[in-house]
Write a protein that holds these residues in place. Structure first.
Motif, mmCIF file in Angstrom:
data_model
loop_
_atom_site.group_PDB
_atom_site.id
_atom_site.type_symbol
_atom_site.label_atom_id
_atom_site.label_comp_id
_atom_site.label_asym_id
_atom_site.label_seq_id
_atom_site.Cartn_x
_atom_site.Cartn_y
_atom_site.Cartn_z
ATOM 1 N N MET B 42 -3.743 23.727 9.477
ATOM 2 C CA MET B 42 -2.800 24.796 9.822
ATOM 3 C C MET B 42 -1.798 24.346 10.869
ATOM 4 N N SER B 43 -2.218 23.488 11.782
ATOM 5 C CA SER B 43 -1.280 23.033 12.821
ATOM 6 C C SER B 43 -0.400 21.954 12.225
ATOM 7 N N ASP B 44 0.867 22.156 12.386
ATOM 8 C CA ASP B 44 1.879 21.314 11.761
ATOM 9 C C ASP B 44 1.962 19.987 12.502
ATOM 10 N N CYS B 45 0.996 19.083 12.225
ATOM 11 C CA CYS B 45 0.916 17.850 13.021
ATOM 12 C C CYS B 45 1.326 16.612 12.237
ATOM 13 N N GLY B 46 2.032 16.762 11.153
ATOM 14 C CA GLY B 46 2.457 15.599 10.370
ATOM 15 C C GLY B 46 3.597 14.863 11.036
ATOM 16 N N ASP B 47 3.740 13.572 10.689
ATOM 17 C CA ASP B 47 4.795 12.740 11.255
ATOM 18 C C ASP B 47 5.821 12.414 10.172
ATOM 19 N N HIS B 48 6.935 11.837 10.629
ATOM 20 C CA HIS B 48 7.953 11.380 9.680
ATOM 21 C C HIS B 48 7.619 9.975 9.206
ATOM 22 N N VAL B 49 7.883 9.707 7.960
ATOM 23 C CA VAL B 49 7.669 8.352 7.428
ATOM 24 C C VAL B 49 8.939 7.932 6.698
ATOM 25 N N VAL B 50 9.380 6.701 7.010
ATOM 26 C CA VAL B 50 10.562 6.139 6.343
ATOM 27 C C VAL B 50 10.094 4.951 5.513
ATOM 28 N N VAL B 51 10.394 4.957 4.223
ATOM 29 C CA VAL B 51 10.011 3.849 3.339
ATOM 30 C C VAL B 51 11.279 3.102 2.960
ATOM 31 N N ILE B 52 11.295 1.788 3.175
ATOM 32 C CA ILE B 52 12.499 1.012 2.845
ATOM 33 C C ILE B 52 12.174 -0.002 1.755
ATOM 34 N N ASN B 53 13.213 -0.527 1.125
ATOM 35 C CA ASN B 53 13.083 -1.553 0.078
ATOM 36 C C ASN B 53 12.253 -1.085 -1.101
ATOM 37 N N THR B 54 12.396 0.165 -1.501
ATOM 38 C CA THR B 54 11.600 0.629 -2.645
ATOM 39 C C THR B 54 12.108 0.012 -3.956
ATOM 40 N N LYS B 55 13.286 -0.609 -3.919
ATOM 41 C CA LYS B 55 13.787 -1.236 -5.140
ATOM 42 C C LYS B 55 12.929 -2.440 -5.523
ATOM 43 N N GLN B 56 12.273 -3.058 -4.516
ATOM 44 C CA GLN B 56 11.517 -4.285 -4.761
ATOM 45 C C GLN B 56 10.026 -4.028 -4.807
ATOM 46 N N ILE B 57 9.686 -2.878 -5.329
ATOM 47 C CA ILE B 57 8.273 -2.509 -5.413
ATOM 48 C C ILE B 57 7.610 -3.344 -6.507
ATOM 49 N N ALA B 58 6.293 -3.616 -6.352
ATOM 50 C CA ALA B 58 5.587 -4.475 -7.315
ATOM 51 C C ALA B 58 4.395 -3.723 -7.877
ATOM 52 N N PHE B 59 4.339 -3.637 -9.190
ATOM 53 C CA PHE B 59 3.187 -3.029 -9.846
ATOM 54 C C PHE B 59 2.225 -4.131 -10.276
ATOM 55 N N SER B 60 0.907 -3.890 -10.161
ATOM 56 C CA SER B 60 -0.061 -4.870 -10.666
ATOM 57 C C SER B 60 -0.241 -4.639 -12.157
ATOM 58 N N GLY B 61 -0.710 -5.659 -12.841
ATOM 59 C CA GLY B 61 -0.940 -5.539 -14.275
ATOM 60 C C GLY B 61 0.346 -5.309 -15.037
ATOM 61 N N ASN B 62 0.248 -4.680 -16.169
ATOM 62 C CA ASN B 62 1.417 -4.399 -17.004
ATOM 63 C C ASN B 62 1.883 -2.971 -16.837
ATOM 64 N N LYS B 63 1.750 -2.410 -15.635
ATOM 65 C CA LYS B 63 2.049 -0.995 -15.430
ATOM 66 C C LYS B 63 3.524 -0.685 -15.610
ATOM 67 N N TRP B 64 4.378 -1.674 -15.389
ATOM 68 C CA TRP B 64 5.802 -1.386 -15.578
ATOM 69 C C TRP B 64 6.071 -0.902 -17.004
ATOM 70 N N GLU B 65 5.302 -1.495 -17.962
ATOM 71 C CA GLU B 65 5.519 -1.089 -19.359
ATOM 72 C C GLU B 65 4.552 -0.005 -19.803
ATOM 73 N N GLN B 66 3.379 0.051 -19.187
ATOM 74 C CA GLN B 66 2.358 0.970 -19.690
ATOM 75 C C GLN B 66 2.385 2.328 -19.010
ATOM 76 N N LYS B 67 2.732 2.382 -17.723
ATOM 77 C CA LYS B 67 2.677 3.660 -17.005
ATOM 78 C C LYS B 67 3.810 4.550 -17.466
ATOM 79 N N VAL B 68 3.469 5.780 -17.793
ATOM 80 C CA VAL B 68 4.457 6.708 -18.354
ATOM 81 C C VAL B 68 4.564 7.928 -17.445
#
Lengths: 208, 225
Positions: B42-68
């Motif tokens: 209930m207490s609003d204690c979350g923080d801010h998160v900044v994610v950078i370079n999401t263009k260069q994300i890496a999937f394991s396995g063949n998820k780029w083709e299999q994940k839908v």
């Protein structure tokens, strides 16, 4: 490579032989197969320098072994497969590029088993690891030579990946992945490397 | 001192060569505030998160083709199924955003927590966000080194596992019919490493010495460029 320079020494040694009064005939009699020397005697063939000495009537042609610093001895010399000789059986992965690069050609293909001396299972494991390393982009200099002036039709998407089991074009999307008790999982890694040493508490997951 | 306990900090995560799932777990933990001992839903204690370079994300396995990724617009015939590769091409931020969205608790706080998540496809951050950043989180996955990134000393220090052996076509010199290696080499055969072998194969005889030399070959030369 050592093989080439050794060849050259053998070549020069034969070129220096004088086919004269002492030896009338030069014949190719047989193919002398130099077997792989058991590691107990000599680990590697030394590079030899051909030295010719002349006395009054006798000519001595000798191949003197140059002092090359000896290669480190493997911890288990009495083994057939090089990986078993160095005790690396279940310890390598697709990231160990220094190890994998010793078994590949310059265009990325594997060397044949008869030349490297690997046993069948390790040859297959190394093949799988090399495939995964290529797909992860860890071997950038071992790409096959494209013919000159080759322009790809559409630019290939540069996606980072690792532990890819199947080839990129052969995989189809999973449109119906199923419910929690019967999901169609996406394979990661390879079952051949299942026996690898796991230093973490969590086991190796092959199905994600 | 107690003001710092309730302060809302800004974390930054570099998603280069990282699996989006692991990035998303780190993000969701910090967005909810579960990394704090003073956590309460209930207490609003979350923080801010900044994610950078999401263009260069890496999937394991063949998820780029299999994940839908599926979505429905609500209209009939509006069911869309897109592979991860296609979605990433269309919008590089979407994969991380959907991953974090699925990991947050399914309540009304989820939308506010998503508003505190800032995703950037590349390295460039606007100045006001850059001014707020407090901590950089370590990357979950160790990036493996490419072969080109190893120094020559490291490559030389690694021992060679196997040495190639050579099949040579050798000429035998006859002296009155008797085959004697000692006539040719004064030193013992061990030095020259020429071992006399029994006849295993029949080969046609080559007459001239030059032909013999031309037929020198190794199996290795085909493979080594």
């Amino acid at each position: 490579m050592a093989a080439r320079s050794m060849l050259r020494s053998v070549w020069t040694s034969f070129a220096g032989l004088k086919v004269g009064a002492t030896c009338p005939m030069v014949k190719v009699q047989q193919r002398i197969i130099v077997p792989q020397l058991p590691a107990l005697t000599v680990q590697s063939r030394g590079i030899r320098q051909v030295v010719e000495k002349k006395d009054n009537k006798t000519t001595t042609i000798e191949g003197q072994i140059l002092d090359v610093p000896a290669a480190p001895q493997p911890p288990n010399p009495t083994a057939k497969c090089p990986i078993y000789r160095w005790n690396l059986q279940h310890k390598y992965n697709y990231t160990d590029v220094l190890l994998l690069s010793q078994f590949i050609r310059s265009d990325g293909g594997l060397l044949p088993r008869k030349i490297t001396g690997l046993c069948l299972e390790e040859h297959r494991k190394i093949a799988i690891c090399v495939q995964m390393a290529h797909r992860a982009g860890l071997l950038p200099d071992h790409k096959p030579k494209l013919p000159e002036g080759h322009v790809p039709k559409r630019p290939k998407p540069q996606l980072n990946r690792y532990l890819t089991r199947w080839s990129i074009d052969s995989v189809k999307p999973i449109y119906k992945s199923g419910l929690k008790w019967s999901k169609r999982r996406m394979p990661v890694g390879d079952p051949a490397l299942k026996d690898n040493v796991c230093y973490s508490v969590k086991p190796l997951y092959l199905k994600h | 001192m107690q003001w710092a306990t309730f302060a809302r900090s800004w974390f930054v995560i570099d998603a280069r060569m990282q699996p989006p799932g692991k990035i998303a777990t780190m993000c969701s933990v910090r967005l909810q505030g579960k990394h704090k001992p003073i956590y309460h839903a209930m207490s609003d204690c979350g923080d801010h998160v900044v994610v950078i370079n999401t263009k260069q994300i890496a999937f394991s396995g063949n998820k780029w083709e299999q994940k839908v990724y599926s979505s429905h617009s609500g209209y009939p015939g509006g069911f869309k199924q897109v592979t991860a590769a296609q979605l990433h091409h269309k919008d590089p931020k979407a994969i991380v955003k959907l991953a974090v969205y699925g990991m947050l608790p399914r309540n009304l706080h989820r939308r506010t927590m998503m508003q505190r998540l800032h995703i950037f496809a590349d390295d460039e951050l606007p100045e006001d966000i850059q001014a707020n950043l407090t901590e950089e989180l370590p990357q979950p996955r160790e990036i493996p080194r490419k072969l080109s990134e190893y120094t020559q000393e490291e490559i030389d220090a690694f021992p060679r596992l196997w040495t190639p052996y050579v099949q040579t076509v050798c000429c035998q010199i006859h002296t009155g019919g008797s085959i004697n290696a000692d006539n040719v080499f004064t030193h013992s055969a061990a030095h020259a490493h020429v071992i006399e072998y029994k006849h295993k194969h029949r080969w046609e005889e080559m007459n001239a010495a030059s032909n013999v030399l031309n037929h020198f070959y190794t199996k290795i030369s085909d493979y080594i460029l």
